[in-house]
Scaffold this motif. Structure first.
Motif, short mmCIF file in Angstrom:
data_model
loop_
_atom_site.label_atom_id
_atom_site.label_comp_id
_atom_site.label_asym_id
_atom_site.label_seq_id
_atom_site.Cartn_x
_atom_site.Cartn_y
_atom_site.Cartn_z
N LEU A 93 69.04 48.82 5.32
CA LEU A 93 68.90 50.24 5.67
C LEU A 93 67.77 50.34 6.67
CD1 LEU A 93 69.67 53.23 5.15
CD2 LEU A 93 67.82 53.28 3.46
N LYS A 94 68.07 50.87 7.86
CA LYS A 94 67.08 51.04 8.90
C LYS A 94 66.56 52.47 8.88
CE LYS A 94 69.04 47.48 11.92
NZ LYS A 94 69.64 47.19 13.24
N ILE A 95 65.27 52.61 8.70
CA ILE A 95 64.62 53.92 8.57
C ILE A 95 63.67 54.13 9.74
CG2 ILE A 95 63.20 55.40 7.09
CD1 ILE A 95 63.94 53.31 4.81
N GLY A 96 63.78 55.27 10.38
CA GLY A 96 62.82 55.64 11.42
C GLY A 96 61.89 56.69 10.85
N GLN A 134 65.36 60.33 18.99
CA GLN A 134 66.20 59.55 19.91
C GLN A 134 66.77 58.31 19.24
OE1 GLN A 134 67.27 60.69 22.86
NE2 GLN A 134 66.14 62.51 22.19
N SER A 135 66.00 57.68 18.35
CA SER A 135 66.49 56.51 17.62
C SER A 135 67.67 56.87 16.73
CB SER A 135 65.37 55.91 16.77
OG SER A 135 64.35 55.37 17.58
N VAL A 136 67.61 58.05 16.12
CA VAL A 136 68.72 58.53 15.29
C VAL A 136 69.92 58.84 16.16
CG1 VAL A 136 69.51 60.42 13.80
CG2 VAL A 136 67.27 59.38 13.42
N ARG A 137 69.69 59.52 17.27
CA ARG A 137 70.78 59.91 18.16
C ARG A 137 71.51 58.70 18.73
NH1 ARG A 137 72.09 60.96 23.38
NH2 ARG A 137 70.16 60.07 24.20
N LEU A 138 70.76 57.64 19.00
CA LEU A 138 71.35 56.44 19.60
C LEU A 138 71.77 55.41 18.54
CD1 LEU A 138 68.88 55.99 22.61
CD2 LEU A 138 71.20 56.93 22.66
N TYR A 139 71.72 55.80 17.26
CA TYR A 139 72.16 54.94 16.15
C TYR A 139 71.33 53.66 16.03
CZ TYR A 139 76.04 58.00 17.26
OH TYR A 139 76.79 59.09 17.58
N VAL A 141 68.63 53.64 14.22
CA VAL A 141 68.26 53.68 12.80
C VAL A 141 69.32 54.47 12.05
CG1 VAL A 141 65.77 53.51 13.24
CG2 VAL A 141 66.84 55.76 13.10
N ASP A 142 69.41 54.26 10.74
CA ASP A 142 70.41 54.95 9.94
C ASP A 142 69.97 56.37 9.57
OD1 ASP A 142 72.12 52.65 9.78
OD2 ASP A 142 70.71 51.79 8.34
N ILE A 143 68.66 56.53 9.38
CA ILE A 143 68.11 57.83 8.98
C ILE A 143 66.69 57.93 9.50
CG2 ILE A 143 67.26 57.00 6.73
CD1 ILE A 143 68.14 59.78 5.59
N GLY A 144 66.25 59.14 9.80
CA GLY A 144 64.90 59.34 10.32
C GLY A 144 64.13 60.36 9.51
N LEU A 145 62.82 60.25 9.54
CA LEU A 145 61.93 61.19 8.86
C LEU A 145 60.95 61.72 9.91
CD1 LEU A 145 61.11 59.04 5.70
CD2 LEU A 145 62.83 60.83 5.88
N ILE A 146 60.91 63.04 10.08
CA ILE A 146 60.07 63.62 11.12
C ILE A 146 59.23 64.77 10.59
CG2 ILE A 146 61.64 62.95 12.98
CD1 ILE A 146 62.65 65.87 13.04
N GLU A 147 58.09 64.99 11.28
CA GLU A 147 57.24 66.12 10.90
C GLU A 147 57.35 67.26 11.90
OE1 GLU A 147 53.55 63.66 12.77
OE2 GLU A 147 55.06 63.00 11.36
#
Length: 296
Positions: A93-96, A134-139, A141-147
C-alpha cells in the motif's frame, strides 16, 4: 488489453528516449518501436512526432497517456486482488502524506496497521500538500493524506480529524512575554513558515489576509524542524500544528502565543482517485484511519 504495449508507451512518454525506454524495460529498441506501432494501429493515430533530435508526444498521445496509466493501475490492482488469499491483507500500500501528517501524525497509525496486518507492506511518500495531490492524481500513490485543500475534480476528499494550530515563538519574543495578546499585536511581525504549496503555508496566508495583517518579513523553509530551530534562535513567529510543537513547548524550547478570542483549526483529509476506492488495502487503511480518529 495491450498491457505490455501500454507500459512501454507510458515509459517512452516520460523518458522521451527509445534507448532509455528499452534499457528501463529490459527489452530491445526494435521491441519498443513495435509496441508503439501496435498501439498506433489499434487507436488509428500518431502517438509521437519523431526526428533525430527530438521526440514529442502528440495531442492524442496525451489523451492516451492519462488513460493508459489508469488502465495499467486497474490491471495491476485486479491482479493483486486475485492473488490475495481469501480475506488476508497482503501486498503493498503506497501512502502519500503531507509533511505535518507524515512526520508527526501518521507514524502511530502505521504501527497499529503493521500490528494488525503484518503481511501488508506499507510505503510512505512525504511531500507538501500540492505534491501529494499530484501523486494521487497521477496514481503514484494509492491514497493521500493532506492538511490543505484541493480543487481537483477527479479526486475524492474525506475529512478524518481536526487539527489545532498555535502561534509560537522563542521564549524571549516580545509577544511571549506579553500578558494579553490581541490580533492587533500581530501587525508588522516577522514570520517563518513553510513553502508555497504547503497546507500550513496556505492556512497562514488565510489568517494574514482575513485579519488584514501587515507582514514585516516572511522567511520560507520547507522543513518544520528548520522552522522550529529558526524560532528557537529568536527569529519571528510561526503558525504550526500542535502535533509539531507539543514536545518543544513541553521541554521549554518554544512558547505558545495565545491570541485573545481566536482559535486556529483546520480539517485534515484523506484523498484518493475513485478507481482506488474498492482496492482492499485502501479500504483497510481507511478503516484503520476511522478507528484511530473516530470524531471528525
Amino acid at each position: 488489453m495491450y498491457y505490455e504495449e501500454l507500459k512501454t508507451f507510458v515509459t517512452l512518454a516520460e523518458v522521451k528516449n527509445f534507448t532509455k525506454t528499452a534499457e528501463l524495460l529490459l527489452m530491445s529498441q526494435p521491441s519498443v518501436s513495435l509496441h508503439i506501432k501496435n498501439l498506433e494501429k489499434e487507436f488509428q493515430t500518431k502517438l509521437f512526432l519523431r526526428s533525430p533530435k527530438f521526440l514529442q508526444i502528440t495531442p492524442t498521445g496525451e489523451i492516451l497517456y492519462d488513460r493508459a496509466k489508469q488502465m495499467i493501475k486497474i490491471y495491476e490492482q485486479t491482479k493483486q486482488d486475485i492473488l490475495e488469499h481469501n480475506n488476508s491483507i497482503k501486498g503493498e500500500l503506497k501512502i502519500g502524506a503531507s509533511f505535518t501528517i507524515g512526520e508527526y501524525i501518521l507514524p502511530s497509525l502505521l504501527i497499529d496497521i503493521q500490528n494488525d496486518y503484518p503481511e501488508l507492506e506499507l510505503q510512505v511518500v512525504i511531500g507538501n500538500t500540492e505534491e501529494i495531490v499530484q501523486s494521487v492524481r497521477l496514481y503514484q500513490v494509492d491514497i493521500g493524506l493532506i492538511e490543505g485543500q484541493t480543487n481537483e475534480k477527479e479526486i475524492s476528499v474525506h475529512s478524518f480529524m481536526q487539527d489545532e494550530l498555535y502561534i509560537v515563538s522563542s521564549n524571549n519574543h516580545e509577544l511571549a512575554l506579553k500578558g494579553d495578546v490581541t490580533m492587533t499585536d500581530l501587525q508588522n511581525q516577522a514570520w517563518v513558515s513553510r513553502e508555497v504549496g504547503s497546507g500550513t503555508r496556505d492556512y497562514l496566508d488565510h489568517v494574514i489576509r482575513s485579519n488584514g495583517l501587515k507582514v514585516k518579513s516572511l522567511l520560507s523553509i520547507s522543513s518544520s524542524q528548520g522552522i522550529k530551530e529558526t524560532l528557537i534562535n529568536g527569529k519571528g513567529l510561526s503558525l504550526l500544528s500542535n502535533s509539531i510543537i507539543e514536545r518543544d513547548v513541553q521541554y521549554g524550547l518554544l512558547s505558545i502565543i495565545k491570541v485573545k478570542n481566536h482559535r486556529f483549526t483546520r480539517t485534515l483529509s484523506y484523498i484518493y482517485s475513485p478507481i482506488m476506492q474498492d482496492k482492499r488495502n485502501v479500504k483497510t487503511f481507511i478503516s484503520a484511519l476511522d478507528k484511530k480518529w473516530p470524531n471528525k
